[in-house]
Design a protein around this motif. Structure first.
Motif, PDB file in Angstrom:
ATOM      1  N   TYR A  42     -73.114  26.247 -69.184  1.00  0.00           N
ATOM      2  CA  TYR A  42     -72.842  28.216 -68.108  1.00  0.00           C
ATOM      3  C   TYR A  42     -74.536  28.804 -68.069  1.00  0.00           C
ATOM      4  CZ  TYR A  42     -71.683  31.208 -71.213  1.00  0.00           C
ATOM      5  OH  TYR A  42     -71.849  32.319 -72.347  1.00  0.00           O
ATOM      6  N   PHE A  43     -74.080  28.659 -67.124  1.00  0.00           N
ATOM      7  CA  PHE A  43     -76.133  30.268 -66.032  1.00  0.00           C
ATOM      8  C   PHE A  43     -74.898  30.939 -65.783  1.00  0.00           C
ATOM      9  CE2 PHE A  43     -78.604  32.035 -62.747  1.00  0.00           C
ATOM     10  CZ  PHE A  43     -79.103  32.401 -63.940  1.00  0.00           C
ATOM     11  N   SER A  44     -74.842  32.282 -66.112  1.00  0.00           N
ATOM     12  CA  SER A  44     -74.766  33.907 -65.493  1.00  0.00           C
ATOM     13  C   SER A  44     -75.699  34.282 -65.129  1.00  0.00           C
ATOM     14  CB  SER A  44     -73.158  33.679 -66.449  1.00  0.00           C
ATOM     15  OG  SER A  44     -72.030  34.180 -65.168  1.00  0.00           O
ATOM     16  N   ARG A  45     -75.360  35.648 -64.206  1.00  0.00           N
ATOM     17  CA  ARG A  45     -76.116  36.986 -64.264  1.00  0.00           C
ATOM     18  C   ARG A  45     -75.565  37.543 -65.372  1.00  0.00           C
ATOM     19  NH1 ARG A  45     -75.118  40.933 -60.486  1.00  0.00           N
ATOM     20  NH2 ARG A  45     -76.707  42.399 -60.840  1.00  0.00           N
ATOM     21  N   VAL A  46     -75.064  37.693 -66.181  1.00  0.00           N
ATOM     22  CA  VAL A  46     -74.757  38.388 -67.632  1.00  0.00           C
ATOM     23  C   VAL A  46     -75.497  37.406 -68.820  1.00  0.00           C
ATOM     24  CG1 VAL A  46     -72.927  39.347 -68.812  1.00  0.00           C
ATOM     25  CG2 VAL A  46     -72.200  39.571 -66.721  1.00  0.00           C
ATOM     26  N   TYR A  67     -68.849  40.519 -68.126  1.00  0.00           N
ATOM     27  CA  TYR A  67     -68.263  38.933 -68.497  1.00  0.00           C
ATOM     28  C   TYR A  67     -68.933  38.696 -67.200  1.00  0.00           C
ATOM     29  CZ  TYR A  67     -66.581  38.815 -73.146  1.00  0.00           C
ATOM     30  OH  TYR A  67     -66.114  39.230 -74.471  1.00  0.00           O
ATOM     31  N   GLY A  68     -69.844  37.201 -67.402  1.00  0.00           N
ATOM     32  CA  GLY A  68     -70.571  37.020 -66.075  1.00  0.00           C
ATOM     33  C   GLY A  68     -68.769  35.922 -65.271  1.00  0.00           C
ATOM     34  N   ASN A  69     -68.935  35.877 -64.210  1.00  0.00           N
ATOM     35  CA  ASN A  69     -68.358  34.466 -63.465  1.00  0.00           C
ATOM     36  C   ASN A  69     -68.026  33.546 -64.119  1.00  0.00           C
ATOM     37  OD1 ASN A  69     -66.527  36.509 -61.441  1.00  0.00           O
ATOM     38  ND2 ASN A  69     -67.895  36.138 -59.738  1.00  0.00           N
ATOM     39  N   SER A  70     -69.061  32.998 -63.836  1.00  0.00           N
ATOM     40  CA  SER A  70     -69.594  31.406 -63.840  1.00  0.00           C
ATOM     41  C   SER A  70     -69.238  31.252 -65.419  1.00  0.00           C
ATOM     42  CB  SER A  70     -70.776  30.869 -63.770  1.00  0.00           C
ATOM     43  OG  SER A  70     -70.788  32.002 -62.618  1.00  0.00           O
ATOM     44  N   GLU A 120     -82.083  43.401 -55.869  1.00  0.00           N
ATOM     45  CA  GLU A 120     -83.215  43.150 -56.092  1.00  0.00           C
ATOM     46  C   GLU A 120     -83.159  41.755 -56.708  1.00  0.00           C
ATOM     47  OE1 GLU A 120     -85.328  45.610 -59.123  1.00  0.00           O
ATOM     48  OE2 GLU A 120     -85.160  47.539 -57.535  1.00  0.00           O
ATOM     49  N   THR A 121     -82.048  41.623 -57.690  1.00  0.00           N
ATOM     50  CA  THR A 121     -81.787  40.141 -58.437  1.00  0.00           C
ATOM     51  C   THR A 121     -82.023  39.013 -56.750  1.00  0.00           C
ATOM     52  OG1 THR A 121     -80.874  41.403 -60.105  1.00  0.00           O
ATOM     53  CG2 THR A 121     -80.576  38.704 -59.319  1.00  0.00           C
ATOM     54  N   THR A 122     -82.131  39.311 -55.645  1.00  0.00           N
ATOM     55  CA  THR A 122     -81.197  38.147 -55.220  1.00  0.00           C
ATOM     56  C   THR A 122     -83.003  38.435 -54.318  1.00  0.00           C
ATOM     57  OG1 THR A 122     -80.668  40.417 -53.394  1.00  0.00           O
ATOM     58  CG2 THR A 122     -79.449  38.377 -53.842  1.00  0.00           C
ATOM     59  N   LYS A 123     -83.610  39.411 -54.237  1.00  0.00           N
ATOM     60  CA  LYS A 123     -85.747  39.287 -54.367  1.00  0.00           C
ATOM     61  C   LYS A 123     -85.686  37.937 -54.896  1.00  0.00           C
ATOM     62  CE  LYS A 123     -85.741  43.651 -51.363  1.00  0.00           C
ATOM     63  NZ  LYS A 123     -85.518  44.845 -52.371  1.00  0.00           N
ATOM     64  N   ILE A 124     -86.066  38.113 -56.316  1.00  0.00           N
ATOM     65  CA  ILE A 124     -86.321  37.553 -57.119  1.00  0.00           C
ATOM     66  C   ILE A 124     -86.412  35.909 -56.743  1.00  0.00           C
ATOM     67  CG2 ILE A 124     -86.730  37.117 -59.549  1.00  0.00           C
ATOM     68  CD1 ILE A 124     -87.072  40.324 -60.061  1.00  0.00           C
ATOM     69  N   ALA A 125     -84.978  35.696 -56.987  1.00  0.00           N
ATOM     70  CA  ALA A 125     -84.276  34.543 -56.479  1.00  0.00           C
ATOM     71  C   ALA A 125     -84.815  34.084 -55.968  1.00  0.00           C
ATOM     72  CB  ALA A 125     -82.568  34.281 -56.929  1.00  0.00           C
ATOM     73  N   GLY A 126     -84.780  34.972 -54.281  1.00  0.00           N
ATOM     74  CA  GLY A 126     -84.949  34.084 -53.229  1.00  0.00           C
ATOM     75  C   GLY A 126     -86.944  33.477 -53.042  1.00  0.00           C
ATOM     76  N   LEU A 164     -73.482  29.957 -57.426  1.00  0.00           N
ATOM     77  CA  LEU A 164     -74.536  29.671 -55.865  1.00  0.00           C
ATOM     78  C   LEU A 164     -75.270  30.838 -55.755  1.00  0.00           C
ATOM     79  CD1 LEU A 164     -74.341  27.322 -53.979  1.00  0.00           C
ATOM     80  CD2 LEU A 164     -72.871  29.015 -52.534  1.00  0.00           C
ATOM     81  N   TRP A 165     -76.477  30.302 -55.475  1.00  0.00           N
ATOM     82  CA  TRP A 165     -77.532  31.994 -55.479  1.00  0.00           C
ATOM     83  C   TRP A 165     -78.272  31.231 -53.995  1.00  0.00           C
ATOM     84  CZ3 TRP A 165     -80.714  33.389 -60.206  1.00  0.00           C
ATOM     85  CH2 TRP A 165     -80.321  34.531 -60.871  1.00  0.00           C
ATOM     86  N   TRP A 166     -78.801  31.883 -53.044  1.00  0.00           N
ATOM     87  CA  TRP A 166     -78.733  31.453 -51.544  1.00  0.00           C
ATOM     88  C   TRP A 166     -78.273  30.560 -50.831  1.00  0.00           C
ATOM     89  CZ3 TRP A 166     -81.122  35.597 -48.866  1.00  0.00           C
ATOM     90  CH2 TRP A 166     -81.785  36.299 -50.102  1.00  0.00           C
TER      91      TRP A 166
HETATM   92  C1  FMN Z   1     -78.771  35.925 -56.783  1.00  0.00           C
HETATM   93  C2  FMN Z   1     -77.688  35.906 -55.942  1.00  0.00           C
HETATM   94  C3  FMN Z   1     -77.810  34.484 -54.903  1.00  0.00           C
HETATM   95  C4  FMN Z   1     -76.568  34.653 -54.579  1.00  0.00           C
HETATM   96  N1  FMN Z   1     -75.958  33.534 -53.024  1.00  0.00           N
HETATM   97  C5  FMN Z   1     -75.274  33.907 -52.714  1.00  0.00           C
HETATM   98  C6  FMN Z   1     -74.725  32.871 -51.392  1.00  0.00           C
HETATM   99  O1  FMN Z   1     -75.705  31.865 -51.321  1.00  0.00           O
HETATM  100  N2  FMN Z   1     -73.655  32.999 -51.627  1.00  0.00           N
HETATM  101  C7  FMN Z   1     -72.404  33.164 -52.132  1.00  0.00           C
HETATM  102  O2  FMN Z   1     -70.886  32.745 -51.422  1.00  0.00           O
HETATM  103  N3  FMN Z   1     -72.870  34.037 -53.183  1.00  0.00           N
HETATM  104  C8  FMN Z   1     -73.969  33.559 -53.201  1.00  0.00           C
HETATM  105  N4  FMN Z   1     -73.707  35.035 -54.673  1.00  0.00           N
HETATM  106  C9  FMN Z   1     -72.701  35.682 -54.999  1.00  0.00           C
HETATM  107  C10 FMN Z   1     -72.453  35.057 -56.583  1.00  0.00           C
HETATM  108  O3  FMN Z   1     -72.656  33.213 -56.203  1.00  0.00           O
HETATM  109  C11 FMN Z   1     -71.498  34.895 -57.120  1.00  0.00           C
HETATM  110  O4  FMN Z   1     -70.959  36.887 -56.925  1.00  0.00           O
HETATM  111  C12 FMN Z   1     -71.147  33.787 -58.445  1.00  0.00           C
HETATM  112  O5  FMN Z   1     -69.753  34.427 -59.226  1.00  0.00           O
HETATM  113  C13 FMN Z   1     -71.645  35.223 -59.424  1.00  0.00           C
HETATM  114  O6  FMN Z   1     -71.611  34.386 -60.830  1.00  0.00           O
HETATM  115  P1  FMN Z   1     -71.701  35.320 -61.841  1.00  0.00           P
HETATM  116  O7  FMN Z   1     -71.402  36.280 -62.387  1.00  0.00           O
HETATM  117  O8  FMN Z   1     -71.565  34.267 -62.928  1.00  0.00           O
HETATM  118  O9  FMN Z   1     -74.003  35.546 -62.040  1.00  0.00           O
HETATM  119  C14 FMN Z   1     -74.857  35.166 -55.008  1.00  0.00           C
HETATM  120  C15 FMN Z   1     -75.628  35.795 -56.252  1.00  0.00           C
HETATM  121  C16 FMN Z   1     -76.948  36.339 -56.307  1.00  0.00           C
HETATM  122  C17 FMN Z   1     -76.852  36.927 -57.827  1.00  0.00           C
END
Ligand code: FMN
Length: 368
Positions: free
Chosen positions: A189-193, A218-221, A251-257, A287-289
């Motif tokens: 798994y990959f998770s933010r946490v 704990y992260g969702n994933s 900020e995380t979304t910006k870096i991920a973008g 899912l990211w972006w």
């Molecule tokens: C950088 C980033 C980008 C995300 N982009 C999307 C997205 O495009 N669509 C979506 O439905 N959720 C998006 N999310 C929400 C995450 O997919 C969702 O909260 C996920 O369950 C997080 O899992 P984690 O806790 O294991 O990191 C994004 C979250 C992050 C941090």
């Protein structure tokens, strides 16, 4: 206070309570349950005070406006009844022993009934307003009500995701029925946490994706991966980047973008485990972006997956699996199955669905 004043007073409280409850994500669930009960008691009093209305339902002429009024009240009544029944069935504080539908269905029912009740309530209020306002003003008001309603329908699940602190009992959340899974399996798994510098006292608002047990995050994933491993056994590993992401979600979304725009492959902290011994890799990621987080792309690049089956499991905030599986298929030579995608708020109650999915998977229902 005269009877009319009491009626109006109760109406205003009911309206306020309804919208406060609709935004329940901002309050603790115990308060939501208590206020839900208060709402029902006041609604009964409201109906008793307005019993004349019901006495006259069968009488007199029915204009189109009157029919619409009765229908709206009918829809509201049924929705509120469903709200109450499903609310009792999903209550964890006041009625913990009453259960008659799966947690997942009951949540969907509760949310659906809330949306229907909200729509009916807005039309009901509008019809009252129609008495005082005509012409353009009434049109503007109708437009505003529609915007609020649509905002509510699509906004509620999002607000919930952002403001509802989710405390879990980790063991109870992940434990459940075991599924026989042939071959050797690794859940990665990959998770933010685990990849973020969170301050000690991080709250749910700054996360949108964080689950807590006794203050530990704990992260969702991560939790979903633990559920899967609990069901099918095998090993579990995490993907960790050398550089952590910032605690701020934005900020995380910006870096991920940026990572996405540059199609970069962030450097991973650990040499990933030796995959040679595994037949199946269950890959759990957020899912990211709308697509695959680039650290997961780094993991994919690090291996030759030929001869292995990759099972993508995607957690998301409404976007489903996006095009992440397409990207995975481009990066992996092995077989990549159709994904299981899980809405982030459903994760704490998802263990039974994990069992069912894996059972179907084992008997070969999953397409390539
Ligand atoms: C950088 C980033 C980008 C995300 N982009 C999307 C997205 O495009 N669509 C979506 O439905 N959720 C998006 N999310 C929400 C995450 O997919 C969702 O909260 C996920 O369950 C997080 O899992 P984690 O806790 O294991 O990191 C994004 C979250 C992050 C941090």
């Amino acid at each position: 206070m005269g009877k009319n004043a009491i009626k109006k007073f109760i109406d205003v409280i009911l309206l306020g309570l309804f919208f406060y409850e609709a935004g329940f994500m901002a309050s603790a669930s115990r308060i939501h349950e208590i206020l839900g009960c208060v709402f029902f008691v006041l609604l009964i009093i409201h109906n008793v005070l307005n019993k004349d209305y019901y006495m006259n339902v069968g009488r007199g002429r029915y204009s189109r406006k009157r029919i619409a009024g009765v229908v709206v009240i009918g829809v509201f009544g049924i929705s509120v009844l469903v709200l109450g029944i499903s609310g009792v069935a999903m209550s964890t504080h006041l009625f913990p022993n009453i259960r008659f539908l799966s947690d997942w269905n009951v949540r969907a029912l509760h949310l659906g009934a809330a949306i229907a009740a909200m729509a009916a309530l807005l039309f009901h209020v509008l019809m009252h307003m129609g008495r005082y306002m005509q012409g353009k003003k009434f049109c503007y008001l109708t437009g505003l009500a529609l915007v609020l309603m649509i905002g509510g329908i699509f906004g509620l699940p999002y607000i919930e995701r952002w403001y509802h602190p989710v405390n879990i009992n980790l063991q109870e959340t992940i434990a459940g029925e075991k599924v026989d899974f042939s071959g050797k399996v690794l859940t990665v798994y990959f998770s933010r946490v685990g990849n973020t510098d969170f301050p000690e006292q991080v709250d749910a608002v700054s996360g949108a994706s964080l689950l807590k047990e006794n203050g530990a995050l704990y992260g969702n994933s991560q939790v979903l991966a633990m559920m899967i491993q609990n069901a099918i056994g095998g090993d579990i590993a995490s993907i960790q980047t050398e550089k952590n992401y910032p605690a701020s979600y934005n900020e995380t979304t910006k870096i991920a973008g940026d990572e996405l725009a540059n199609q970069s492959f962030p450097v991973l902290k650990h040499k990933p485990p030796d995959l040679a011994q595994y037949d199946t890799i269950v890959l759990v990621y957020p899912l990211w972006w709308g697509t695959l987080p680039r650290p997961v792309a780094s993991f994919m690049q690090a291996y030759d997956f030929e001869g292995k089956t990759i099972v993508p499991v995607v957690t998301h905030g409404g976007g489903g699996a996006g095009d992440s599986v397409k990207v995975l298929r481009e990066l992996a030579k092995g077989k990549v199955t159709d994904p299981l995608s899980v809405y982030s708020s459903d994760i704490p109650r998802f263990r039974n669905n994990v069992t069912n999915y894996l059972k179907n998977f084992v008997i070969g229902n999953t397409n390539e």
